[in-house]
Design a protein around this motif. Sequence first.
Motif, short mmCIF file in Angstrom:
data_model
loop_
_atom_site.label_atom_id
_atom_site.label_comp_id
_atom_site.label_asym_id
_atom_site.label_seq_id
_atom_site.Cartn_x
_atom_site.Cartn_y
_atom_site.Cartn_z
N UNK A 52 33.96 9.82 4.51
CA UNK A 52 32.79 9.04 4.05
C UNK A 52 31.48 9.59 4.61
N UNK A 82 25.25 5.87 -0.17
CA UNK A 82 25.48 4.44 -0.31
C UNK A 82 26.63 4.19 -1.29
N UNK A 85 30.02 5.28 0.21
CA UNK A 85 30.57 4.40 1.26
C UNK A 85 31.00 3.06 0.72
N UNK A 86 30.47 2.68 -0.44
CA UNK A 86 31.00 1.47 -1.07
C UNK A 86 32.36 1.74 -1.68
N UNK A 90 35.48 1.77 5.48
CA UNK A 90 36.03 2.21 6.75
C UNK A 90 36.17 1.06 7.75
N UNK A 92 37.01 0.46 11.92
CA UNK A 92 36.93 1.27 13.14
C UNK A 92 38.02 0.92 14.15
N UNK A 97 32.59 -6.46 14.87
CA UNK A 97 31.78 -7.39 14.08
C UNK A 97 30.30 -7.12 14.36
N UNK A 108 27.41 -8.97 4.23
CA UNK A 108 26.43 -7.92 4.56
C UNK A 108 26.42 -6.82 3.51
N UNK A 112 23.69 -6.16 0.20
CA UNK A 112 22.96 -4.89 0.06
C UNK A 112 23.24 -4.28 -1.30
N UNK A 161 35.81 -7.48 5.60
CA UNK A 161 34.44 -7.07 5.34
C UNK A 161 34.41 -5.78 4.52
N UNK A 162 35.34 -4.87 4.84
CA UNK A 162 35.43 -3.63 4.08
C UNK A 162 35.95 -3.90 2.66
N UNK A 165 33.58 -5.00 -0.11
CA UNK A 165 32.75 -4.01 -0.81
C UNK A 165 33.38 -3.63 -2.15
#
Lengths: 252, 286
Positions: A52, A82, A85-86, A90, A92, A97, A108, A112, A161-162, A165
């Motif tokens: 990414x 952008x 990465x959508x 990823x 980690x 958080x 988030x 965006x 959260x990933x 997207x």
Amino acid sequence: MSAPKVSIRQLGICYAGAPAVRDVDLDIPKNAITAVIGPAGSGKTSILRTINLLSVDVDRAEVKGQIRVDDRDILAGGVDRVDLRRRVGMVFATPQPLPGSVYDNLVYGPRLAGTRRRADLDALVESSLRAAELWDEVKDRLRRSAFLLSGGQQQRLCIARTLALGPEVVLLDEPCSGLDPISTFKIEEMMRSLRDRFTWVLVTNNTKQAARVSQRTAFVLLGQMIEQGPTGQLFTAPKDPRTGDYVEGRFG
Amino acid sequence: MNARAQRWLAPRRAQALARFVLWSLMAVAIGILILILAFVLGRGLRHVTWTFLTAMPLDSGRAGGVLPIVVGTLEVTALGVAAATPLGVGTAIYLVEYTREGRLTRIIRFGAECLAGVPSIIFGLFGFVLFVLTLGLGWSILAAGLTLAFMTLPTLIRTSEEALRAVPARYLDVSLSLGATKWQSIRKVLLPAAFPGILTGLILGIGRAIGETAAVIFTAGSSLPHRIPRSLSEGTRTLSVHFYQLAREGISADNAYATAAVLVLAISLINLGAYVTLNRFMRRYR
């Protein structure tokens, strides 16, 4: 194997002139879990962070070779970060958080990306939390700080959260390295149940984890690809003696 | 065993002694602070009446109040901080996020540190030449505010930089990985996370600006205002300058201490306000 979702050719990664990864070839099939194993410092994370382009943008890595995602070479330059990465999300190594509530964390990325309507965001929050099997545990505290969750819950939040997207590929960088066995089990269960919906790349120090969840495994040593193939074959009948030594715990 | 017995102080007693010495040092430091505050407030507070706060000064400050002086002080300080904040925070963001550690950043940082050590009267002289004379602003709130901005800038850059560096590097990773641009990451994640530290820098800046005397005499003048300033191009006298004049010229010791008390109270109120803001923010943000 049908056409791979991500295809890496002759990938080289250097940090300030020092090579970390050399001539790596790796094919990552669509809608399956591909594990990348190898001892610490072998370049697994560098490879992952290059898919990414975080290594290029944050770690100032110099890269050469090709990484084709759906036939588009992302190392060729001029790639929309952008958008990439959508599509290539990823997670980690330790739960990360962002400051703010559980809800804030989940919306988030979507915010965006332009999702503004409250109902849409709410639906996305619920569906991604359900996918990460966290909904029942946090549905009553979406407005509370994400830092109040346990480590395992935080990591599943990061996965949710990933997923929020709407990615095609999910990169997991040793996602269970700091977690207890039960949290690890939950994350592995979740990966199994979502296997067909995403293309997973799992970097792990835990060879048993690779054996448990992945369909394909690649073994990296000192920045070079030693061997890759169907997980069963790599673990039971490795072609390279070093692979056998590593998966049986004789070094590394 | 032998060596241990020969030590003139056993670890346990050294520990007790260290505790006592440290406690004493703390007590002296706090004691000095309380002494100063008690001295100023004790002599000044009883002369701080409603009239003193709301009236114009009369007879060179022998009588009347300090209203225009309070307003002038607040305006000069607010202007200084308002001008310094974007410059300081912007510089810090650039240093931390947009440039690699190298010769340039070391020069900028070294320059800022030297600037922080320059006496305020030098800033006053500079402000006088640049703003008052060259740019023709005259002795004015504007000239004084801009001079104070220069003066608080080094501290602000330094504290903002430290605050931004203290933000976990992973936040940027996470934000970028979620499809944010670098600037979006800075705005939405890094700056809020660094806000408490930046605010601390601002409070230090306000503290330095509001009580400033020398730099303000050169740039806002020291003549006694007889009305509330109507524009930023009017000169003013700040509280500390007023105090200096009243005490130095032997005009009125009572009013001098009253002015000092007002200044101390104003600083306390501003700091209190800042900490309340900080607490609110932290509760919402965490």
